[in-house]
Design a protein around this motif. Structure first.
Motif, PDB file in Angstrom:
ATOM      1  N   SER A  51       3.353  -0.191  -4.887  1.00 33.01           N
ATOM      2  CA  SER A  51       2.524  -1.023  -5.766  1.00 33.01           C
ATOM      3  C   SER A  51       3.253  -2.293  -6.171  1.00 33.01           C
ATOM      4  CB  SER A  51       2.133  -0.225  -7.011  1.00 33.01           C
ATOM      5  OG  SER A  51       1.471  -1.039  -7.948  1.00 33.01           O
ATOM      6  N   GLU A  52       4.548  -2.184  -6.440  1.00 34.90           N
ATOM      7  CA  GLU A  52       5.320  -3.363  -6.806  1.00 34.90           C
ATOM      8  C   GLU A  52       5.379  -4.355  -5.650  1.00 34.90           C
ATOM      9  OE1 GLU A  52       9.869  -4.405  -8.290  1.00 34.90           O
ATOM     10  OE2 GLU A  52       9.048  -2.381  -8.533  1.00 34.90           O
ATOM     11  N   THR A  57      -5.027   5.565  -6.413  1.00 33.21           N
ATOM     12  CA  THR A  57      -4.269   6.770  -6.035  1.00 33.21           C
ATOM     13  C   THR A  57      -3.287   7.154  -7.139  1.00 33.21           C
ATOM     14  OG1 THR A  57      -4.442   6.131  -3.707  1.00 33.21           O
ATOM     15  CG2 THR A  57      -2.797   7.795  -4.277  1.00 33.21           C
ATOM     16  N   ARG A  58      -2.589   6.160  -7.689  1.00 38.01           N
ATOM     17  CA  ARG A  58      -1.661   6.436  -8.786  1.00 38.01           C
ATOM     18  C   ARG A  58      -2.398   6.948 -10.017  1.00 38.01           C
ATOM     19  NH1 ARG A  58       1.469   2.265 -11.043  1.00 38.01           N
ATOM     20  NH2 ARG A  58      -0.074   0.730 -10.405  1.00 38.01           N
ATOM     21  N   PHE A  59      -3.568   6.375 -10.281  1.00 38.22           N
ATOM     22  CA  PHE A  59      -4.342   6.787 -11.447  1.00 38.22           C
ATOM     23  C   PHE A  59      -4.770   8.247 -11.324  1.00 38.22           C
ATOM     24  CE2 PHE A  59      -8.418   7.244 -13.691  1.00 38.22           C
ATOM     25  CZ  PHE A  59      -8.027   6.882 -14.974  1.00 38.22           C
ATOM     26  N   ARG A  60      -5.249   8.621 -10.155  1.00 37.27           N
ATOM     27  CA  ARG A  60      -5.682  10.012  -9.970  1.00 37.27           C
ATOM     28  C   ARG A  60      -4.501  10.965 -10.051  1.00 37.27           C
ATOM     29  NH1 ARG A  60      -7.098  10.530  -5.160  1.00 37.27           N
ATOM     30  NH2 ARG A  60      -7.284   8.417  -4.335  1.00 37.27           N
ATOM     31  N   LEU A  61      -3.340  10.556  -9.548  1.00 44.19           N
ATOM     32  CA  LEU A  61      -2.154  11.395  -9.648  1.00 44.19           C
ATOM     33  C   LEU A  61      -1.728  11.542 -11.115  1.00 44.19           C
ATOM     34  CD1 LEU A  61       0.146  12.983  -8.364  1.00 44.19           C
ATOM     35  CD2 LEU A  61       1.362  10.823  -8.016  1.00 44.19           C
ATOM     36  N   CYS A  62      -1.769  10.445 -11.868  1.00 50.73           N
ATOM     37  CA  CYS A  62      -1.404  10.514 -13.289  1.00 50.73           C
ATOM     38  C   CYS A  62      -2.425  11.328 -14.081  1.00 50.73           C
ATOM     39  CB  CYS A  62      -1.288   9.107 -13.874  1.00 50.73           C
ATOM     40  SG  CYS A  62       0.165   8.197 -13.302  1.00 50.73           S
ATOM     41  N   GLN A  63      -3.694  11.266 -13.692  1.00 45.61           N
ATOM     42  CA  GLN A  63      -4.706  12.113 -14.335  1.00 45.61           C
ATOM     43  C   GLN A  63      -4.351  13.585 -14.193  1.00 45.61           C
ATOM     44  OE1 GLN A  63      -8.518  10.794 -12.681  1.00 45.61           O
ATOM     45  NE2 GLN A  63      -9.209  10.338 -14.765  1.00 45.61           N
ATOM     46  N   MET A  64      -3.934  13.958 -12.987  1.00 44.39           N
ATOM     47  CA  MET A  64      -3.550  15.351 -12.761  1.00 44.39           C
ATOM     48  C   MET A  64      -2.292  15.711 -13.547  1.00 44.39           C
ATOM     49  SD  MET A  64      -1.375  17.576 -11.067  1.00 44.39           S
ATOM     50  CE  MET A  64      -0.574  16.526  -9.869  1.00 44.39           C
ATOM     51  N   SER A  91      -5.477  -8.041   0.555  1.00 50.25           N
ATOM     52  CA  SER A  91      -4.362  -7.571  -0.274  1.00 50.25           C
ATOM     53  C   SER A  91      -4.875  -6.932  -1.561  1.00 50.25           C
ATOM     54  CB  SER A  91      -3.439  -8.747  -0.594  1.00 50.25           C
ATOM     55  OG  SER A  91      -2.359  -8.327  -1.404  1.00 50.25           O
ATOM     56  N   ARG A  92      -5.920  -7.522  -2.133  1.00 48.44           N
ATOM     57  CA  ARG A  92      -6.483  -6.961  -3.362  1.00 48.44           C
ATOM     58  C   ARG A  92      -7.087  -5.586  -3.105  1.00 48.44           C
ATOM     59  NH1 ARG A  92      -8.335  -8.224  -8.342  1.00 48.44           N
ATOM     60  NH2 ARG A  92     -10.281  -7.256  -9.029  1.00 48.44           N
ATOM     61  N   THR A  93      -7.727  -5.423  -1.957  1.00 56.36           N
ATOM     62  CA  THR A  93      -8.326  -4.130  -1.621  1.00 56.36           C
ATOM     63  C   THR A  93      -7.259  -3.039  -1.513  1.00 56.36           C
ATOM     64  OG1 THR A  93     -10.094  -5.268  -0.431  1.00 56.36           O
ATOM     65  CG2 THR A  93      -9.776  -2.924   0.038  1.00 56.36           C
ATOM     66  N   VAL A  94      -6.158  -3.372  -0.827  1.00 54.25           N
ATOM     67  CA  VAL A  94      -5.078  -2.394  -0.671  1.00 54.25           C
ATOM     68  C   VAL A  94      -4.435  -2.091  -2.025  1.00 54.25           C
ATOM     69  CG1 VAL A  94      -2.859  -1.942   0.436  1.00 54.25           C
ATOM     70  CG2 VAL A  94      -4.655  -3.136   1.695  1.00 54.25           C
ATOM     71  N   LEU A  95      -4.266  -3.135  -2.855  1.00 47.34           N
ATOM     72  CA  LEU A  95      -3.651  -2.943  -4.160  1.00 47.34           C
ATOM     73  C   LEU A  95      -4.507  -2.048  -5.052  1.00 47.34           C
ATOM     74  CD1 LEU A  95      -1.309  -3.733  -6.033  1.00 47.34           C
ATOM     75  CD2 LEU A  95      -2.655  -5.714  -6.745  1.00 47.34           C
ATOM     76  N   LEU A  96      -5.822  -2.261  -5.061  1.00 53.15           N
ATOM     77  CA  LEU A  96      -6.716  -1.421  -5.853  1.00 53.15           C
ATOM     78  C   LEU A  96      -6.710   0.014  -5.356  1.00 53.15           C
ATOM     79  CD1 LEU A  96      -9.763  -3.813  -6.395  1.00 53.15           C
ATOM     80  CD2 LEU A  96      -8.018  -3.161  -8.051  1.00 53.15           C
ATOM     81  N   LYS A  97      -6.613   0.185  -4.027  1.00 49.86           N
ATOM     82  CA  LYS A  97      -6.549   1.540  -3.471  1.00 49.86           C
ATOM     83  C   LYS A  97      -5.285   2.250  -3.935  1.00 49.86           C
ATOM     84  CE  LYS A  97      -7.932   4.863  -0.720  1.00 49.86           C
ATOM     85  NZ  LYS A  97      -9.132   5.657  -1.028  1.00 49.86           N
ATOM     86  N   ASN A  98      -4.165   1.516  -3.940  1.00 54.29           N
ATOM     87  CA  ASN A  98      -2.907   2.096  -4.425  1.00 54.29           C
ATOM     88  C   ASN A  98      -3.001   2.444  -5.908  1.00 54.29           C
ATOM     89  OD1 ASN A  98      -0.194   1.284  -5.959  1.00 54.29           O
ATOM     90  ND2 ASN A  98       0.367   2.222  -4.008  1.00 54.29           N
TER      91      ASN A  98
END
Length: 908
Positions: free
Chosen positions: A164-165, A339-346, A329-336
């Motif tokens: 993401s960075e 993914t991080r958001f769903r992992l943090c939700q869990m 680039s924005r599409t890939v960044l939002l996808k990343n």
């Protein structure tokens, strides 16, 4: 630290300890007496098999009944037996904190793990726990399972963060390039031609440009002249410093333009939004270019290479390509990010439960580090246990060994005396916890010492009510306490901030404070500074519209039931001209009475402690002189106050008044004795008891009581003068209240005078006799005896001075009850009269404004500041005036090995 012992073979250690005499169990006492004195403690030793040690401590942690002693004080933390397990737990804690921070970055709240008791009970067996991946594990297996699971989540999350960075940095570069292209093209299309025309018309460079001022010939100003340029992006915060640095470094030989970027740009490292702006610098020198590049690097400005701005198709093509890359680039960044958001939700669903599991395991291994390995395969621990939980501890240890199928014996039994100093523990509930914490904040009671919290629970809210007494204000405080009680269960499960948690802890205290404030307000008959005529006043005016100075008459005969207001003070006192004088006298006397009662009760508790601990010398040489001194002067003062209140002074004064037997006043019911008419001699008047008045008779001659003094007992005394004369003028009583008062006060003064030297010298004298009987004529012993005797005398002198002077100063300190009650009522009166009463006769708008001022000042001053003020003063009266009479405050707090307390502290 526990008593030191030499290591023995395990079988011999067990064998020897089995032959120790069985010490008696302590009987369970009632709830009230349990709070009066701390729980009985026993110092125990337990020997467990090393393989079953984890399960033993996992069960003991749920009991919260044992405080272990460190048997390895000489070892550093890194030399302990289970230090590797503690380090593993620390590493797991670090990972869980990392998960929590990542969830905070997304604004996700960690799901609660539920109630702590439920969590501890859900851990089936001894220390077992169900991880997120499923499976019932315990001990080392549980740590290994958590390590594998959390390692996977951490590596996945860190990889996503690094990606993401990187994506954010690439996306920011494309955004900045897009902004640079658009701003640069707009500059060359609009500002550049205008600047060129300006040069041709004036024949010299524009002063705003600062380009090679005065250093060029006519050819230098030709339209075909080309300048080099540097374009890029810099932080808006650094814009002014950046521009100033360029000007100084190039001495003004460059032209700089800035254009802000409307949308803030995300910092890839911190995730914060940063305001940036586009810059374009024109120059004409290779050395200047070198300087400008260094300046850009110093300010972390991003430089971008642009095509020739005159080639419009190339610029448009670059803009189009960059815009497409920007979308991708924005599409890939939002996808990343998704993914991080769903992992943090869990992770948010399990982080708190994992944290509790790790803290529990860490506590187990940290406690195991206190055990000592006397023999191979066995661990020995020692500590304090609450007596009534001794059998529970033994059963937990036995159950853990049975579950592990270990045939080797285990051992749990009490260690015979001498013990170390036992810790202090009180069993509290929701109501008593707050008061106990009040006392513990000042100091921990000694083991089995009388607990001040038992009395504080009743006297603290009562003394607060005495100072804050007002029906209306007290109802607000009472209602606030009831609201906290109504939401008790909700607040128990919620995570509260520090202030709300403190209010929740003191919810029962707040209810009692409000209740006693209302009670004292009813006694004072004070509601927002107004008197309430609840039962009908016993005083009436002769007219319906009384004027100032008119005297009210009682509706009944003095001393009869009909003349007494049923509860509290008569509301007529609030409109009397001597209102302040009456209330001051009443509240001042009440303050002294309450103070002396509380201090004398504290002194009696000192005697109770001496009796309980068998300190006969202290009881005789300290407690009895203290009681004698306090009773002879201060308790006697309270007796005089009640005597003055109980005497019918109307009857006494009337008995010494000369009356005409033929007047209507003769035979009045105010005189309690029998009316006796005189023979009519003298001036024709006589007293109710038959004395013939001569016209120049003194009060002593007319009074029938013959108590002595100036009034002979027929005139009410000034108590302050009477009390001062006890010490300054012994044997002199100006206005006695009973026969033999002067002799009685001399006797009491003699008792007080004798008690002081007895308190000072008796205990050191008897201690010196005991020391003389015990020493054996050795020189070293004599020096030690002299040194110890000197300390005893100094300590006793301090004790004597503190008590004698403290009784005087502490009695005066209780006058704060009167002072704060007076301040509260007077402030309420001022707010009512100045804000409300003065605007009621104006108009509706003025009344509305006046009510707003009245409500605001009442809430801010009386319902907030004054509550805190009365709270602190009541607290001081208990900490200083009451507790110093008996409370040592140097005990050791019982710190049990408790999973529940550990998890509570982590959740705070």
């Amino acid at each position: 630290a526990g008593p030191a012992r030499e290591s023995k073979p395990h079988h011999e250690l067990i064998k020897n300890r089995r032959h120790l005499p069985s010490l008696p169990r302590v009987k369970t006492t009632t709830k009230m007496s349990r709070w009066f004195r701390s729980e009985h403690m026993e110092y125990i030793s337990l020997i467990v098999n090393e393989d079953a040690a984890h399960d033993c401590l996992a069960d003991l942690g749920k009991l919260s009944a044992i405080q272990f002693t460190d048997l390895n004080p000489d070892l550093t933390p890194f030399q302990r037996r289970y230090v590797s397990y503690v380090r593993r737990c620390d590493e797991l804690e670090r990972k869980l904190r990392f998960f929590g921070n990542e969830c905070d970055n997304f604004g996700l709240k960690l799901d609660t793990a539920g109630d702590i008791d439920t969590f501890l009970e859900s851990s089936s067996g001894s220390g077992r726990a169900i991880t997120a991946g499923g499976g019932d594990k315990k001990g080392t297996q549980l740590l290994e399972s958590l390590e594998v699971e959390l390692d996977g989540y951490e590596s996945q999350l860190r990889e996503l963060n690094a990606y993401s960075e990187k994506l954010t940095r690439e996306y920011n570069e494309k955004v900045e390039l897009q902004e640079v292209l658009e701003k640069a093209r707009r500059f060359f299309m609009t500002d550049a031609p205008r600047l060129a025309v300006s040069e041709l018309s004036t024949g010299r460079p524009s002063s705003a440009e600062g380009l090679l001022a005065g250093a060029h010939d006519d050819e230098a100003r030709d339209m075909d002249m080309r300048f080099s340029s540097i374009t890029g992006v810099v932080s808006t915060e650094e814009k002014v410093r950046f521009e100033r640095m360029i000007f100084r470094a190039t001495r003004g030989n460059c032209y700089v333009r800035f254009a802000p970027i409307k949308q803030p740009i995300t910092d890839p490292e911190t995730g914060s939004l940063v305001e940036k702006c586009v810059f374009i610098i024109f120059f004409k020198s290779l050395s200047i270019e070198t300087k400008l590049k260094k300046i850009c690097d110093a300010f972390f400005a991003h430089r971008y290479s642009l095509p020739d701005m005159d080639d419009a198709p190339a610029v448009d093509r670059m803009l189009t390509e960059n815009a497409q890359e920007l979308v991708d680039s924005r599409t890939v960044l939002l996808k990343n990010q998704d993914t991080r958001f769903r992992l943090c939700q869990m992770l948010a669903q399990h982080t708190e439960r994992w944290t509790w599991i790790v803290l529990r395991e860490k506590a187990v291994y940290h406690t195991l580090n206190m055990f000592k390995a006397d023999v191979s395969g066995m661990l020995r621990g020692e500590g304090w246990v609450i007596s009534e939980h001794f059998e529970d501890v033994r059963m937990s240890v036995n159950r853990a060994h049975v579950d592990m199928d270990h045939s080797m014996p285990n051992y749990v039994d009490q260690v015979p005396k001498p013990w170390p100093t036992p810790p202090t523990h009180f069993t509290t509930n929701k109501f008593t916890y707050g008061y106990q914490e009040f006392v513990n904040t000042y100091g921990i009671p000694r083991y089995r010492e009388a607990n001040p919290a038992l009395f504080t629970a009743a006297t603290f809210p009562f003394l607060f009510g005495v100072m804050y007494g007002d029906i209306g204000h007290g109802m607000f405080l009472f209602s606030a306490g009831l609201y906290l009680l109504w939401n008790e269960e909700k607040n128990e499960k919620a995570k509260l901030d520090e202030m709300t948690a403190g209010l929740h802890t003191g919810r029962y205290m707040m209810v009692m404070m409000g209740f006693f404030a209302v009670y004292a307000g009813l006694v004072y008959n004070d509601c927002f500074s107004l008197g309430l005529n609840l039962f009908g006043s016993r005083w009436v005016f002769s007219s319906d519209a009384p004027e100032e100075g008119e005297v009210a008459e009682m509706t009944g005969q003095f001393g009869e039931g009909e003349s007494v207001y049923p509860f509290g003070l008569d509301p007529m006192w609030h409109v009397a001209s001597n209102e302040l004088l009456f209330f001051n006298s009443f509240k001042m006397k009440l303050s002294v009475i309450f103070g002396i009662f509380q201090m004398f009760g504290g002194t009696c508790l000192r005697g109770i402690n001496y009796v309980y601990f068998g300190k006969k010398l202290d009881f005789v040489c300290e407690f009895i002189p203290m009681v004698a001194f306090a009773s002879s002067l201060f308790v006697y003062m309270v007796v005089l106050i009640f005597m003055k209140w109980s005497i019918n002074w109307n009857s006494r004064m009337l008995s010494a008044t000369c009356l005409d037997p033929n007047d209507e006043g003769w035979g009045s019911a105010d005189y309690e004795g029998e009316w006796v008419a005189c023979d009519g001699g003298g001036d024709g008047t006589c007293t109710p008891w038959g004395y013939e008045c001569q016209g120049g008779d003194s009060l002593v001659d007319r009074c029938p009581l013959d108590f002595g003094g100036d009034g002979d007992g027929c005139q009410p005394p000034n108590l302050i003068t009477s009390l001062i004369n006890i010490a300054l003028a012994p044997g002199t009583v100006d206005e006695p209240m009973y026969y033999g008062q002067a002799q009685m006060q001399n006797f009491l003064l003699l008792i007080a005078g004798i008690s002081v030297p007895v308190l000072l010298l008796a205990k050191p004298y008897f201690l010196s006799k005991q020391m003389e009987a015990n020493h054996h004529s050795a020189h070293d012993d004599e020096e030690e005896e002299e040194h110890g005797m000197g300390e005893i005398i100094i300590h006793q002198a301090i004790e004597t001075i503190e008590f004698v002077l403290g009784m005087v100063s502490n009695t005066a300190s209780y006058l704060r009850l009167w002072a704060l009650s007076l301040a509260h009522s007077e402030l309420a009166t001022v707010f009512w009269e100045k804000a409300m009463l003065s605007t009621l006769n104006m108009n509706w708008f003025a009344t509305f404004i006046g009510y707003g001022i009245f409500a605001g000042t009442t809430f801010g001053v009386l319902l907030m500041m004054d509550v805190l003020e009365c709270f602190l003063h009541a607290l001081r009266l208990h900490w200083v005036e009451f507790q110093n009479k008996f409370f040592s405050a140097d005990g050791i707090r019982f710190a049990p090995y408790s999973f529940k307390q550990i998890l509570k502290d982590s959740s705070a």
